[in-house]
Design a protein around this motif. Structure first.
Motif, PDB file in Angstrom:
ATOM      1  N   ARG A 116     -11.887   8.476 -30.673  1.00 35.39           N
ATOM      2  CA  ARG A 116     -10.819   9.418 -30.659  1.00 35.39           C
ATOM      3  C   ARG A 116     -10.937  10.401 -31.820  1.00 35.39           C
ATOM      4  N   GLU A 117     -12.174  10.603 -32.212  1.00 33.12           N
ATOM      5  CA  GLU A 117     -12.445  11.494 -33.496  1.00 33.12           C
ATOM      6  C   GLU A 117     -12.264  12.782 -32.825  1.00 33.12           C
ATOM      7  N   ILE A 151       0.654  19.610 -21.225  1.00 33.98           N
ATOM      8  CA  ILE A 151       1.459  18.512 -21.130  1.00 33.98           C
ATOM      9  C   ILE A 151       0.762  17.142 -21.018  1.00 33.98           C
ATOM     10  N   GLY A 152      -0.812  17.303 -21.378  1.00 33.95           N
ATOM     11  CA  GLY A 152      -1.307  16.041 -21.766  1.00 33.95           C
ATOM     12  C   GLY A 152      -1.786  15.388 -20.524  1.00 33.95           C
ATOM     13  N   THR A 153      -2.148  16.056 -19.455  1.00 27.15           N
ATOM     14  CA  THR A 153      -2.723  15.264 -18.571  1.00 27.15           C
ATOM     15  C   THR A 153      -4.108  14.653 -18.379  1.00 27.15           C
ATOM     16  N   ARG A 154      -4.855  15.693 -19.257  1.00 24.98           N
ATOM     17  CA  ARG A 154      -6.221  15.338 -19.811  1.00 24.98           C
ATOM     18  C   ARG A 154      -7.233  15.560 -18.342  1.00 24.98           C
ATOM     19  N   TYR A 155      -6.603  16.326 -17.593  1.00 25.06           N
ATOM     20  CA  TYR A 155      -7.520  16.540 -16.257  1.00 25.06           C
ATOM     21  C   TYR A 155      -8.627  17.403 -16.910  1.00 25.06           C
ATOM     22  N   ARG A 171     -10.692  17.387 -27.130  1.00 25.38           N
ATOM     23  CA  ARG A 171     -10.077  16.582 -28.009  1.00 25.38           C
ATOM     24  C   ARG A 171      -8.702  15.979 -27.651  1.00 25.38           C
ATOM     25  N   PHE A 172      -8.189  14.925 -27.465  1.00 22.29           N
ATOM     26  CA  PHE A 172      -6.592  14.854 -27.200  1.00 22.29           C
ATOM     27  C   PHE A 172      -6.117  14.191 -28.418  1.00 22.29           C
ATOM     28  N   VAL A 214      -1.293  16.750 -27.091  1.00 22.85           N
ATOM     29  CA  VAL A 214      -1.862  18.100 -26.597  1.00 22.85           C
ATOM     30  C   VAL A 214      -3.478  18.113 -26.641  1.00 22.85           C
ATOM     31  N   MET A 215      -4.048  18.652 -25.784  1.00 26.06           N
ATOM     32  CA  MET A 215      -5.653  18.713 -25.795  1.00 26.06           C
ATOM     33  C   MET A 215      -5.990  19.900 -26.755  1.00 26.06           C
ATOM     34  N   GLU A 216      -7.099  19.734 -27.297  1.00 26.50           N
ATOM     35  CA  GLU A 216      -7.479  20.815 -28.271  1.00 26.50           C
ATOM     36  C   GLU A 216      -8.973  20.697 -27.899  1.00 26.50           C
ATOM     37  N   LYS A 217      -9.681  21.980 -28.667  1.00 28.37           N
ATOM     38  CA  LYS A 217     -10.732  22.233 -28.621  1.00 28.37           C
ATOM     39  C   LYS A 217     -11.338  23.451 -29.517  1.00 28.37           C
ATOM     40  N   CYS A 218     -12.618  23.683 -29.227  1.00 26.00           N
ATOM     41  CA  CYS A 218     -13.115  24.971 -30.247  1.00 26.00           C
ATOM     42  C   CYS A 218     -12.567  26.016 -29.562  1.00 26.00           C
ATOM     43  N   SER A 219     -11.956  26.964 -30.621  1.00 29.74           N
ATOM     44  CA  SER A 219     -11.413  28.388 -30.065  1.00 29.74           C
ATOM     45  C   SER A 219     -12.278  29.452 -30.450  1.00 29.74           C
TER      46      SER A 219
END
Length: 1013
Positions: free
Chosen positions: A793-794, A870-874, A885-886, A921-926
């Protein structure tokens, strides 16, 4: 065309262990019940996360007062009287210096939030290390000492000053010695203050002490050439580099500077001119430099000296007494080939060694002299001042103190109670010293032994200067008022020596006016202001002279042979201690950004370990994570075993910098074990290798590693070629001989203004990880702790994937290839690949998001609308690169968690241009969208187009190797457009038709022994 190599991230993937297979079946772990979370189980490290991290507690008042004078910002209120230099929402930049490199400090509303390299910096040309990037977080560390202390209790500065001055007067009257022990001081003004202090107290003496010592090199140069200096090395002028255990791209002397030099002969520009340097590395453990070498040969510490003797013999055509072939025939053959290549590159060759042994370094000097390296690749006339420690002087201080000859000792940026090998001797000696003062900014191990703690400023609160390399002077200026009731160590020394100048700023200014400004062609107030704006001055270099070695080497060779035989005695393992890129000597071990930075080779976080060769582990019946007792030099620690491909058989490597007992709540939580006592004092210097005994303890220990979480299922994500192949066909292994067909289910659209893309040169990337910490600082990325990392989960938005591969087999072995031909896991090479969101034009994440939280922009970027997610992680499940990253927990914002991220003080380091993300929330490089927007706005205000290079993303800006290039591909003259036109360019998983926006350049290794013109 596919690469003919098989790549694997670790032994668990190569061997398809049941644990690895099971993890990949369940890549997305199930949430932890909220009851566990609230009890601390969901986030705990060695201790429950709440207890482990809440002790780092921070309070907002001090920092806001420092940033905004008397107006703490607890609410959003307008300035009634706005400070002239502060405009809300607009960043200010101040020039300063970090360990001798010129830097720029970004401040917002009076608080430093980010450190950047100065593009004109002599050493790294704008690049910065992970340590420099993380240093801003230390400013907001609530564990810093907030007030001076006298005999363990808080005291005022007036009380401390009176006590120290009275004690010094009594000690001076008694004729007792006074010692000032510091890590290497290369500040001209600080050295002048120390000189004034010594003049006021004639029995005083300054001792430079470095926890990781380079005394061996300095003393060897004194013996060889009469110059007790640390040379300035020029790797950019070397066609052939042979290193014996020197991690010069990582932790050896000046890693960022050497990285910049090194890649100049290996990057796009060099390859296009059909030129590439050749690098051969002999070493015990797999280092960052070893992973980048063209050829890497594992050697035991006991074999290193013998190998150097044989190299000298092969180059000189003579035979030193006691010379003999090594038992390791592979090393002997490699030495012969290396000798031929070095001779062919005379004048453009360089041999370096990481050993701190004087005799070994004298032999290296003799080899370099024969190769004509002095005056070209080695400069003794414009030396480095980065390290000047004298090991023997610290040992002598302890003997003096034991004899009762020392009345006072001052510790400045030195913590020998932690990092001196004979800890018990030091403690016993200090009992006989009347006055013991430390300037530590944390209550560290040494401060426990002192009766005065006079806390120093953080460097971002300080005035000062640096002179890391001869002729290069950088200036340090404060970017915030002191957060706590601290005082610069130099000002304390001025007061205690009754200097006529009581204020250190005035002292620095006077020193520059009298001695330094004129060297840069500056003078007066205008010159001072120019200096503060530019950040440095550079004096013309002295002519680099050639030096001839004419010393008798018989005694030197005998000393080396004696040491080698002692290391190899009995059937013991050979222990080597080393520094990691993240922790180095442990000085900044309380910084969580650095603790969570994965080691470039092992990918371990939050711990050190005993690295051993897979063959040894198999022979001894160990498994990864088994606890063992490592015993050497009368000292022992318990560590988990780590299987390290490339480790020399019969050896074990342990990192220093861990095992701190004091110095902040992070380290006091118990992270790793202290390996410094494994040092030994031999032949006048601290030595890093010893015979060791390894004993199994019958228990296991969890190592939190990244990169063992997922697999590319054998797909071709790494492509590399030999330099010979590249010269014949620049498109080799890039896949550019025939492009993949592209299909689309959607209508294409125009990008008339901007199309943001990136190019990453695998030949330039060394895998150091500075970009990871820079991204953390820029984009408010939280730290999650050891257990969360072990649960995959890093939160890092950019990761550096490390791939092993066996060197090619099945080909005819010629002398040219024998150097590359090893057996078992000795014979591995490594490629580092930065991996971040690829901003695919046909992004598979976008098609599965039910709420359009991730969408494509008209400028080619993959955006995240956090308030829609909404965090589905699809999207994470559908991402073939696994770069999303979640947020399993509200690491920054949830008031239920009393951790070091959820407090007002640490949040002052947050970048206000980037929102913090919530749980679920899902996040990642912007692609640092905030920087893109700021650049466009600036150009719009000036009514002009945005220029290439005006927008640099955080990872790009900190990279000393310029491995990452970002820009607008619509501009054919942009640097990124030119880079992507390289024949080496390929796109990871382009066969999936996701159309990534990041192009990689094929890794090229100069495995041929044929030197290029």
């Amino acid at each position: 065309m596919d690469s003919n190599k098989k790549y694997w991230k670790g032994l668990e993937e190569l061997n398809k262990t049941p644990e690895f297979v099971e993890k990949n079946k369940h890549e997305f772990a199930e949430p932890i019940p909220i009851e566990e979370v609230l009890s601390g189980a969901g986030l705990s490290s060695k201790t429950p996360r709440r207890d482990f991290l809440k002790a780092l507690g921070f309070g907002v008042g001090a920092v806001t007062l420092a940033a905004c004078q008397k107006v703490p910002v607890h609410k959003s209120i307008p300035y009634l009287i706005k400070p002239e230099e502060v405009t809300p929402g607009v960043a200010n930049y101040y020039s300063s210096t970090f360990e001798g490199s010129a830097i720029l400090v970004k401040t917002r509303e009076g608080r430093p939030i980010k450190v950047e390299g100065n593009p004109n910096d002599l050493l790294s040309k704008g690049g910065l290390s992970a340590h420099a990037q993380a240093s801003v977080l230390d400013l907001y560390d609530g564990g810093r000492v907030k007030d001076p202390m006298l005999n363990g209790s808080d005291a005022g500065w007036a009380q401390v000053d009176t006590f120290v001055k009275n004690e010094l007067a009594a000690i001076k009257g008694a004729g007792k010695g006074i010692r000032l022990i510091s890590s290497t001081v290369h500040s001209p003004s600080t050295l002048a203050v120390i000189a004034d202090f010594v003049a006021a107290y004639p029995t005083a003496k300054h001792i430079n002490y470095d926890a990781v010592s380079y005394t061996g090199i300095i003393q060897a140069n004194q013996n060889s050439f009469g110059k007790a200096v640390l040379p300035h090395y020029n790797f950019d002028k070397a066609d052939v580099i042979v290193s014996f255990g020197a991690d010069f791209l990582g932790t050896w002397i000046s890693g960022e500077e050497f990285t910049r030099q090194y890649v100049q002969n290996r990057n796009n520009k060099s390859l296009e001119s059909k030129k590439m340097s050749r690098h051969i590395q002999f070493e015990t453990g797999m280092s960052l430099t070893g992973t980048n070498a063209d050829v890497r040969i594992p050697v035991k510490p006991s074999e290193e000296g013998l190998a150097l003797i044989n190299l000298y013999n092969a180059i000189s055509g003579t035979s030193l007494p006691g010379s003999k072939p090594l038992a390791n025939a592979t090393v002997d053959k490699a030495i012969m080939i290396a000798a031929k290549e070095l001779q062919a590159a005379k004048g453009k060759a360089l041999v370096v060694a990481g050993s701190n042994d004087v005799a070994t370094q004298i032999l290296v000097n003799a080899i370099n002299s024969m190769l004509g390296s002095y005056g070209t690749t080695i400069d003794l006339d414009n030396p480095s001042h980065q390290y000047a420690g004298n090991d023997a002087e610290l040992v002598e201080f302890i003997n003096e103190a034991k004899r009762g000859e020392v009345g006072a000792v001052f510790f400045m940026d030195a913590n020998p109670a932690y990092n001196f090998y004979a800890n018990a001797d030091l403690k016993e000696a200090l009992k006989k010293v009347r006055l013991k003062v430390t300037f530590a900014d944390h209550a560290d191990e040494t401060s426990e032994l002192c009766n005065v703690l006079a806390p120093n400023h953080h460097y971002l609160e300080s005035w000062g200067d640096d002179n890391a390399v001869e002729g290069y002077y950088t200036i340090m200026q404060p970017t915030i008022n002191p957060v706590y009731n601290t005082r610069q160590a130099e000002q304390s020394l001025l007061l205690w020596s009754d200097s006529p100048v009581k204020d250190y700023y005035t002292y620095v200014r006077n020193n520059w006016d009298k001695n330094l400004l004129a060297k840069g062609g500056l003078a007066g107030q205008s010159g001072w202001e120019t200096l503060l704006q530019n950040g440095f001055i550079k004096v013309a270099d002295a002519a680099a002279g050639t030096y001839t070695f004419n010393q008798d080497l018989n005694a030197v060779a005998q000393t080396i042979l004696n040491q080698s035989s002692k290391l190899a005695e009995g059937n013991k393992m050979e222990l080597q201690i080393y520094q990691t890129v993240a922790m180095r000597d442990g000085k900044r071990a309380n910084n969580p950004w650095l603790q969570e930075l994965p080691d470039p080779v092992s990918k371990v976080t939050w711990d050190n370990f005993a690295a051993m060769a897979p063959a040894d582990i198999k022979k001894l019946g160990y498994n990864q994570g088994d606890l063992v007792k490592v015993e050497a030099n009368g000292y022992s620690i318990n560590l988990p075993v780590l299987l390290q491909p490339g480790q020399a058989q019969g050896t074990v490597s342990v990192a220093v910098g861990y095992g701190r007992s004091k110095g902040g709540a992070v380290v006091e939580g118990g992270i790793g074990q202290n390996a410094f006592p494994f040092h030994s004092f031999r032949n006048g210097t601290f030595q890093t290798s010893s015979p060791a005994t390894i004993t199994a303890l019958g228990d296991t220990y969890l190592l939190a590693q990244t990169q063992t979480h997922h697999s590319y299922e054998g797909r071709n994500v790494i492509r590399e070629a030999s330099f010979k192949e590249y010269v014949k066909n620049p498109s080799v292994n890039s896949g550019n001989e025939g492009e993949h067909k592209k299909y689309s289910l959607w209508d294409e659209y125009e990008r008339p203004a901007y199309n943001w893309v990136m190019a990453i040169d695998l030949n330039a990337c060394t895998g150091c990880g500075a970009c990871v910490v820079a991204c953390n600082a820029e984009n408010n990325i939280p730290v999650v702790g050891k257990l969360e990392v072990s649960r995959r989960r890093e939160m890092h938005w950019i990761r550096i994937d490390r791939y092993y591969s066996f060197n090619e087999e099945g080909k005819e072995i010629t002398e040219e290839r024998e150097i590359d031909k090893l057996e078992n896991f000795d014979n591995v090479s490594v490629v580092h690949q930065p991996m971040l969101c690829q901003h695919c034009d046909h992004a598979p994440c976008e098609t599965v998001c039910p709420v359009l939280a991730t969408v494509h922009s008209a400028e080619g970027l993959n955006h995240m609308a956090y308030n829609r997610c909404i965090g589905t992680r699809y999207c994470a499940n559908n991402c073939p690169f696994k770069v999303r990253r979640f947020n399993w927990f509200n690491y920054w914002n949830d008031s239920r968690f009393d951790n070091y991220l959820n407090n007002e003080h640490t949040q002052l380091v947050l970048n206000p241009d980037v929102t913090t993300r919530f749980r679920g929330v899902m996040e990642k490089c912007s692609m640092c969208i905030q920087r893109i927007q700021a650049g466009k706005l600036h150009a719009k205000m000036e009514k002009r187009p945005l220029k290439d290079g005006e927008v640099k993303v955080a990872c790009q800006q900190t990279c000393s190797a310029n491995a990452i290039i970002f820009g607008n591909v619509n501009d054919p003259e942009s640097e990124v457009a030119k880079a992507l036109k390289s024949e080496r360019t390929y796109y990871v998983l382009e066969e999936l038709n996701v159309q990534p926006g990041i192009g990689y350049q094929v890794k090229v290794r100069n495995t041929s022994s044929e030197l290029q013109a």
